[in-house]
Design an enzyme around this catalytic site. Structure first.
Site, PDB file in Angstrom:
ATOM      1  N   ARG A   2       0.870  -1.191   0.000  1.00 52.55           N
ATOM      2  CA  ARG A   2       0.000   0.000   0.000  1.00 52.55           C
ATOM      3  C   ARG A   2       0.898   1.229   0.000  1.00 52.55           C
ATOM      4  O   ARG A   2       1.690   1.420   0.919  1.00 52.55           O
ATOM      5  CB  ARG A   2      -0.899  -0.006   1.237  1.00 52.55           C
ATOM      6  CG  ARG A   2      -1.822   1.201   1.355  1.00 52.55           C
ATOM      7  CD  ARG A   2      -2.728   1.016   2.572  1.00 52.55           C
ATOM      8  NE  ARG A   2      -3.685   2.084   2.721  1.00 52.55           N
ATOM      9  CZ  ARG A   2      -3.467   3.198   3.445  1.00 52.55           C
ATOM     10  NH1 ARG A   2      -2.294   3.373   4.056  1.00 52.55           N
ATOM     11  NH2 ARG A   2      -4.401   4.114   3.546  1.00 52.55           N
ATOM     12  N   LYS A  14      -4.333   6.025   9.192  1.00 56.96           N
ATOM     13  CA  LYS A  14      -5.181   6.419   8.055  1.00 56.96           C
ATOM     14  C   LYS A  14      -6.122   7.508   8.562  1.00 56.96           C
ATOM     15  O   LYS A  14      -7.190   7.199   9.130  1.00 56.96           O
ATOM     16  CB  LYS A  14      -5.963   5.197   7.545  1.00 56.96           C
ATOM     17  CG  LYS A  14      -6.717   5.446   6.251  1.00 56.96           C
ATOM     18  CD  LYS A  14      -7.325   4.152   5.722  1.00 56.96           C
ATOM     19  CE  LYS A  14      -7.884   4.332   4.316  1.00 56.96           C
ATOM     20  NZ  LYS A  14      -9.317   4.531   4.293  1.00 56.96           N
ATOM     21  N   SER A  42     -12.813  -3.535   1.460  1.00 55.32           N
ATOM     22  CA  SER A  42     -13.002  -2.872   2.759  1.00 55.32           C
ATOM     23  C   SER A  42     -14.499  -2.679   2.986  1.00 55.32           C
ATOM     24  O   SER A  42     -15.196  -2.186   2.096  1.00 55.32           O
ATOM     25  CB  SER A  42     -12.358  -1.485   2.757  1.00 55.32           C
ATOM     26  OG  SER A  42     -10.995  -1.594   2.461  1.00 55.32           O
TER      27      SER A  42
HETATM   28  N1  TZP Z   1      -7.768   0.861   6.456  1.00 58.59           N
HETATM   29  C1  TZP Z   1      -8.593   1.030   7.488  1.00 58.59           C
HETATM   30  S1  TZP Z   1      -7.772   1.442   8.883  1.00 58.59           S
HETATM   31  C2  TZP Z   1      -6.279   1.381   8.099  1.00 58.59           C
HETATM   32  C3  TZP Z   1      -6.468   1.051   6.783  1.00 58.59           C
HETATM   33  C4  TZP Z   1      -5.418   0.914   5.764  1.00 58.59           C
HETATM   34  C5  TZP Z   1      -5.001   1.686   8.792  1.00 58.59           C
HETATM   35  C6  TZP Z   1      -4.517   0.560   9.634  1.00 58.59           C
HETATM   36  O1  TZP Z   1      -3.297   0.911  10.227  1.00 58.59           O
HETATM   37  P1  TZP Z   1      -2.991   0.628  11.753  1.00 58.59           P
HETATM   38  O2  TZP Z   1      -1.664   1.306  11.992  1.00 58.59           O
HETATM   39  O3  TZP Z   1      -2.887  -0.856  11.920  1.00 58.59           O
HETATM   40  O4  TZP Z   1      -4.093   1.251  12.541  1.00 58.59           O
END
Ligand code: TZP
Ligand code: MG
Length: 283
Positions: A104, A202, A173
């Site tokens: 990503r 995010k 998602s």
């Molecule tokens: N999609 C929903 S939350 C997220 C993504 C890519 C971020 C997840 O990162 P982390 O650091 O595990 O909270």
């Protein structure tokens, strides 16, 4: 002159080889002989196509079933800023026991993404792990990744399926039960449900939906479900208790002082849970 098709060749002739042979033999062949060779080549192509059509139909469901069993465990998403970058971070996560790696990178150029993806393809093969590409179906297909992960604003699943066929994992998602049911009915192979908890990784992830949402979704779909967003070693058990097939993390592994060790702790937690459920799966 009588020509019979006896085999397709091993290794097969390169594309255009038959034309080359005909050119080389042009002066020695009669028109009838050249015509016979052309017909034999056409027959070989027809047989080749028939074999392809038959096996493709049989193999794809088998391939999809084999993925199902692998869509679980620790799923780590790489980040250009964390864990030393995509390659170093992924290697550390795999050494610790991650079974799925997602590439990503929202800032990379297409060319950079391809380079990361190719390197990750080789690395994940060494660890017998799955490689998923975020957002970019074209990149996933170009590098021979196992799948693509699509958000609600990305390419619609039916169109992605039309382009990719069945031979690619499509992850989606989902925040709500409705999104989850729709994704499954459209052909998604797994879901990433979240954010489970608040996350700084995010910023536009939205309000946390919590493990309870994952529990509701698990009751309504049959495909594997991963919890994502703000998952740490401290709260992961709640996500697993809600029925998650695996957990998906960025910062808790790649932002840890020792990403391999962090991944190892998650993997052990998931493994203990499998044993409790008498699941012979390796993770
Ligand atoms: N999609 C929903 S939350 C997220 C993504 C890519 C971020 C997840 O990162 P982390 O650091 O595990 O909270
Ligand atoms: Mg996306």
């Amino acid at each position: 002159m009588h020509l019979e098709v006896v085999g397709i060749g091993d290794p097969p002739l390169p594309k255009g080889a038959s034309q080359l042979v005909l050119q080389l033999l042009a002066e020695t062949l009669t028109p009838e002989e050249a015509e016979a060779i052309q017909q034999a080549v056409a027959e070989m192509r027809r047989i080749d196509w028939e074999i392809w059509e038959q096996t493709e139909g049989e193999l794809e469901p088998v391939m999809r079933e084999s993925w199902r069993g692998r869509l679980k465990g620790l799923y780590v998403i790489t980040d250009p800023q964390l864990g030393g970058g995509h390659l170093t971070g992924a290697r550390a996560a795999l050494q610790g026991g991650a079974r799925i790696i997602q590439l990503r990178d929202k800032a990379a150029t297409t060319r950079q993404l391809i380079e990361y993806a190719q390197a990750l393809r080789a690395l994940t093969r060494d660890y017998d792990a799955l490689l998923i590409i975020n957002d970019r179906l074209d990149v996933a297909m170009a590098v021979g990744a196992d799948g693509v992960h699509l958000g609600q604003d990305d390419m619609p699943v039916p169109l992605a399926r039309r382009v990719a066929g069945d031979a690619l994992i499509i992850g989606v998602s989902a925040e709500t039960v409705e999104e989850a049911i729709r994704a499954e009915s459209e052909g998604a192979d797994y879901l990433g449900v979240g954010p489970m908890f608040a996350t700084a990784t995010k910023p536009d992830a939205g309000t946390p939906v919590g493990p309870e949402r994952l529990r509701q979704i698990k009751q309504r779909v049959n495909i594997p479900v991963f919890g994502i967003g703000g998952i740490t070693l401290e709260n992961a058990e709640q996500v697993l208790q809600a029925g998650a097939d695996g957990i998906c993390v960025i910062s808790a592994v790649l932002g840890a002082p020792d990403p391999t060790e962090a991944a190892h702790h998650f993997a052990q937690m998931l493994c203990r849970r499998c044993k409790r459920h008498d699941d012979p799966g390796e993770m």
